[in-house]
Motif scaffolding. Structure first.
Motif, PDB file in Angstrom:
ATOM      1  N   ASP A   1     -17.623  -7.506  74.240  1.00  0.00           N
ATOM      2  CA  ASP A   1     -16.937  -8.601  73.560  1.00  0.00           C
ATOM      3  C   ASP A   1     -17.257  -8.591  72.062  1.00  0.00           C
ATOM      4  OD1 ASP A   1     -15.867 -10.994  72.686  1.00  0.00           O
ATOM      5  OD2 ASP A   1     -16.517 -12.154  74.426  1.00  0.00           O
ATOM      6  N   PHE A   2     -18.514  -8.878  71.719  1.00  0.00           N
ATOM      7  CA  PHE A   2     -18.854  -9.056  70.304  1.00  0.00           C
ATOM      8  C   PHE A   2     -18.528  -7.825  69.445  1.00  0.00           C
ATOM      9  CE2 PHE A   2     -22.192  -8.606  66.953  1.00  0.00           C
ATOM     10  CZ  PHE A   2     -21.697  -9.565  66.095  1.00  0.00           C
ATOM     11  N   ILE A   3     -19.089  -6.690  69.819  1.00  0.00           N
ATOM     12  CA  ILE A   3     -18.923  -5.498  68.964  1.00  0.00           C
ATOM     13  C   ILE A   3     -17.441  -5.115  68.834  1.00  0.00           C
ATOM     14  CG2 ILE A   3     -19.459  -3.037  68.701  1.00  0.00           C
ATOM     15  CD1 ILE A   3     -22.249  -3.675  69.917  1.00  0.00           C
ATOM     16  N   PRO A   4     -16.700  -4.991  69.956  1.00  0.00           N
ATOM     17  CA  PRO A   4     -15.284  -4.620  69.781  1.00  0.00           C
ATOM     18  C   PRO A   4     -14.434  -5.703  69.124  1.00  0.00           C
ATOM     19  CG  PRO A   4     -15.829  -4.853  72.130  1.00  0.00           C
ATOM     20  CD  PRO A   4     -17.113  -4.950  71.371  1.00  0.00           C
ATOM     21  N   THR A   5     -14.769  -6.975  69.330  1.00  0.00           N
ATOM     22  CA  THR A   5     -13.981  -8.038  68.679  1.00  0.00           C
ATOM     23  C   THR A   5     -14.098  -7.930  67.165  1.00  0.00           C
ATOM     24  OG1 THR A   5     -14.203  -9.534  70.558  1.00  0.00           O
ATOM     25  CG2 THR A   5     -13.671 -10.548  68.438  1.00  0.00           C
ATOM     26  N   VAL A   6     -15.322  -7.695  66.678  1.00  0.00           N
ATOM     27  CA  VAL A   6     -15.516  -7.555  65.232  1.00  0.00           C
ATOM     28  C   VAL A   6     -14.841  -6.275  64.742  1.00  0.00           C
ATOM     29  CG1 VAL A   6     -17.245  -7.244  63.407  1.00  0.00           C
ATOM     30  CG2 VAL A   6     -17.634  -8.923  65.231  1.00  0.00           C
ATOM     31  N   ALA A   7     -15.083  -5.186  65.442  1.00  0.00           N
ATOM     32  CA  ALA A   7     -14.595  -3.884  64.954  1.00  0.00           C
ATOM     33  C   ALA A   7     -13.075  -3.783  64.999  1.00  0.00           C
ATOM     34  CB  ALA A   7     -15.233  -2.754  65.776  1.00  0.00           C
ATOM     35  N   LYS A   8     -12.453  -4.505  65.924  1.00  0.00           N
ATOM     36  CA  LYS A   8     -10.996  -4.404  66.072  1.00  0.00           C
ATOM     37  C   LYS A   8     -10.277  -5.651  65.582  1.00  0.00           C
ATOM     38  CE  LYS A   8     -11.530  -1.356  70.053  1.00  0.00           C
ATOM     39  NZ  LYS A   8     -11.525  -1.359  71.531  1.00  0.00           N
ATOM     40  N   ARG A   9     -10.954  -6.464  64.832  1.00  0.00           N
ATOM     41  CA  ARG A   9     -10.362  -7.716  64.384  1.00  0.00           C
ATOM     42  C   ARG A   9      -9.136  -7.475  63.499  1.00  0.00           C
ATOM     43  NH1 ARG A   9     -10.598 -13.004  66.154  1.00  0.00           N
ATOM     44  NH2 ARG A   9     -10.598 -14.454  64.399  1.00  0.00           N
ATOM     45  N   GLY A  10      -9.201  -6.445  62.660  1.00  0.00           N
ATOM     46  CA  GLY A  10      -8.070  -6.156  61.783  1.00  0.00           C
ATOM     47  C   GLY A  10      -6.803  -5.920  62.587  1.00  0.00           C
ATOM     48  N   ALA A  11      -6.932  -5.159  63.671  1.00  0.00           N
ATOM     49  CA  ALA A  11      -5.772  -4.874  64.523  1.00  0.00           C
ATOM     50  C   ALA A  11      -5.289  -6.151  65.209  1.00  0.00           C
ATOM     51  CB  ALA A  11      -6.141  -3.812  65.561  1.00  0.00           C
ATOM     52  N   ALA A  12      -6.225  -7.011  65.610  1.00  0.00           N
ATOM     53  CA  ALA A  12      -5.846  -8.267  66.271  1.00  0.00           C
ATOM     54  C   ALA A  12      -5.081  -9.179  65.314  1.00  0.00           C
ATOM     55  CB  ALA A  12      -7.099  -8.980  66.795  1.00  0.00           C
ATOM     56  N   ILE A  13      -5.462  -9.164  64.049  1.00  0.00           N
ATOM     57  CA  ILE A  13      -4.748  -9.980  63.047  1.00  0.00           C
ATOM     58  C   ILE A  13      -3.325  -9.438  62.867  1.00  0.00           C
ATOM     59  CG2 ILE A  13      -4.691 -10.673  60.604  1.00  0.00           C
ATOM     60  CD1 ILE A  13      -6.994 -12.053  62.005  1.00  0.00           C
ATOM     61  N   ILE A  14      -3.207  -8.125  62.795  1.00  0.00           N
ATOM     62  CA  ILE A  14      -1.872  -7.520  62.654  1.00  0.00           C
ATOM     63  C   ILE A  14      -1.003  -7.896  63.848  1.00  0.00           C
ATOM     64  CG2 ILE A  14      -0.600  -5.327  62.627  1.00  0.00           C
ATOM     65  CD1 ILE A  14      -2.951  -4.161  60.979  1.00  0.00           C
ATOM     66  N   GLU A  15      -1.583  -7.808  65.018  1.00  0.00           N
ATOM     67  CA  GLU A  15      -0.867  -8.146  66.252  1.00  0.00           C
ATOM     68  C   GLU A  15      -0.388  -9.607  66.217  1.00  0.00           C
ATOM     69  OE1 GLU A  15      -0.508  -6.010  68.881  1.00  0.00           O
ATOM     70  OE2 GLU A  15       0.453  -7.522  70.181  1.00  0.00           O
ATOM     71  N   ALA A  16      -1.239 -10.504  65.769  1.00  0.00           N
ATOM     72  CA  ALA A  16      -0.914 -11.928  65.783  1.00  0.00           C
ATOM     73  C   ALA A  16       0.032 -12.332  64.643  1.00  0.00           C
ATOM     74  CB  ALA A  16      -2.199 -12.755  65.710  1.00  0.00           C
ATOM     75  N   ARG A  17      -0.211 -11.819  63.462  1.00  0.00           N
ATOM     76  CA  ARG A  17       0.557 -12.263  62.293  1.00  0.00           C
ATOM     77  C   ARG A  17       1.744 -11.384  61.996  1.00  0.00           C
ATOM     78  NH1 ARG A  17      -1.436 -11.736  56.959  1.00  0.00           N
ATOM     79  NH2 ARG A  17      -0.224 -13.540  56.372  1.00  0.00           N
ATOM     80  N   GLY A  18       1.707 -10.164  62.502  1.00  0.00           N
ATOM     81  CA  GLY A  18       2.702  -9.198  62.074  1.00  0.00           C
ATOM     82  C   GLY A  18       2.420  -8.696  60.671  1.00  0.00           C
ATOM     83  N   ALA A  19       1.240  -8.928  60.185  1.00  0.00           N
ATOM     84  CA  ALA A  19       0.835  -8.449  58.855  1.00  0.00           C
ATOM     85  C   ALA A  19      -0.681  -8.367  58.847  1.00  0.00           C
ATOM     86  CB  ALA A  19       1.306  -9.413  57.762  1.00  0.00           C
TER      87      ALA A  19
END
Ligand code: NAX
Length: 328
Positions: free
Chosen positions: A218-236
């Motif tokens: 949870d913690f390590i991948p959430t931090v490391a992949k946060r940029g991708a999660a933001i792109i997924e959510a915002r489309g930017a």
């Protein structure tokens, strides 16, 4: 000080630029007593858009903003720069190989490093935001032989701030009560957010890290992949949070990190913690207001060692690739 500090921002017409420049104009980078002169660098096709941003900066009538210049020439834009925020970079296009990406960025960060070498102020401090940030910073530093290596840094503060927020939520404490987190290695999915030396409210971070399932899945991948999660959510991609992290990085560099705490930044390794010399790698760092120093004496257990080594191995590969291209 009352004489203005010159801050050069590249990629000024981009998304992070738009989130960053108004905060700089408002005095959030260097504080309420320091006037700022902004120099914006863009590619020729985006100069007009950058001029539009400069018009809006004018229209804010910021008392601390001493002037805004726009240029497409690095030697003009970095002239007298005390702070250089290198935000503009070449994004990875569809089907682009890593070598092509590194070469395209070499074509940006090589000339910018040379211009900084030749025309920036003697005390210039550089933060590279544009990706791949660590290796772009390495290219710029290597192209500026007369500037101390320690003045070139790469941004991992967004990763650091993301980690602070995840830990605070997990522990149910305010984010201000999380201290001494560390991001190690590359600003990429291989980065290692290290909780083992943290203080979380009145608990040691190792307490939280004892839940290895949460830590690794949870913690390590959430931090490391946060940029991708933001792109997924915002489309930017991350923009305001990236701009905020750039401000935090430079502000702490000038003002110094608070007593009893540290932050994370990609800095030139001189071999600390077994990270090979001459890589720009993220470390736990403090600033005395002039220079970053790596926090000394942390015990690195095998769990952390393996992850730090993996991210550093990626940095070594990137360095090999840019060496093969003659960029460093
Ligand atoms: P945008 O594409 O919105 O803006 C980039 C701007 O840079 C464009 O206006 C472009 O014309 C300009 N540019 C390109 N080459 C240039 C050159 N040679 N000289 C001057 N300007 C140039 O991207 P944006 O969302 O603003 O992101 C900028 C960079 O930040 C990207 O490389 C991105 O990957 C990187 N990020 C880094 C982060 C970090 O934590 N280190 C997080 C956020 C972000 O992903």
């Amino acid at each position: 000080t009352t004489s203005p500090v010159t801050v050069t921002v590249t990629g000024a017409a981009g998304q992070i630029g738009y989130a960053l420049l108004f905060r700089i104009g408002a005095g959030q980078l260097l504080g309420p007593d320091t006037p700022v002169r902004l120099r914006l660098l863009e590619i020729p096709q985006a100069v007009q858009a950058a001029e539009g941003v400069a018009m809006e900066l004018d229209d804010c009538a910021f008392p601390l903003l001493d002037g805004v210049d726009v240029s497409d020439d690095p030697r003009t834009a970095f002239d007298g720069a005390n702070v250089a925020l290198l935000v503009g970079a070449r994004p990875r296009g569809k089907g682009m190989e890593r070598a092509d990406l590194l070469e395209a960025n070499g074509g940006i960060f090589g000339p910018q490093g040379r211009a900084i070498n030749d025309v920036a102020a003697d005390d210039v401090r550089v933060l590279v935001v544009g990706n791949p940030a660590n290796t772009n910073a390495l290219i710029a530093a290597s192209s500026a032989p007369d500037v101390p290596r320690s003045r070139f840094t790469a941004m991992t503060r967004l990763d650091h701030n993301r980690a602070l927020s995840q830990v605070a939520r997990r522990a149910g404490v305010p984010v201000a009560q999380v201290r001494r987190l560390s991001i190690w290695g590359n600003h990429s999915a291989s980065q290692y957010p290290d909780l083992f030396h943290a203080q979380v409210g009145d608990r040691p971070g190792s307490d939280l890290a004892a839940d290895r399932g949460w830590l690794t899945d949870d913690f390590i991948p959430t931090v490391a992949k946060r940029g991708a999660a933001i792109i997924e959510a915002r489309g930017a991609s991350s923009q305001a949070s990236a701009a905020n992290a750039a401000i935090d990085h430079v502000r702490d560099w000038y003002a110094g990190t608070p007593e009893g705490d540290w932050t994370s930044a990609g800095i030139w390794s001189t071999g600390e913690y077994g990270v090979p010399e001459g890589l720009i790698s993220s470390f736990p760092v403090t600033s005395d207001g002039r220079d970053w120093s790596v926090v000394e004496g942390l015990e690195i257990d095998p769990f952390s060692r393996e992850r730090i080594d993996a991210s550093v191995a990626e940095l070594l590969e990137e360095r090999e690739a840019v060496r093969a291209l003659g960029l460093v």
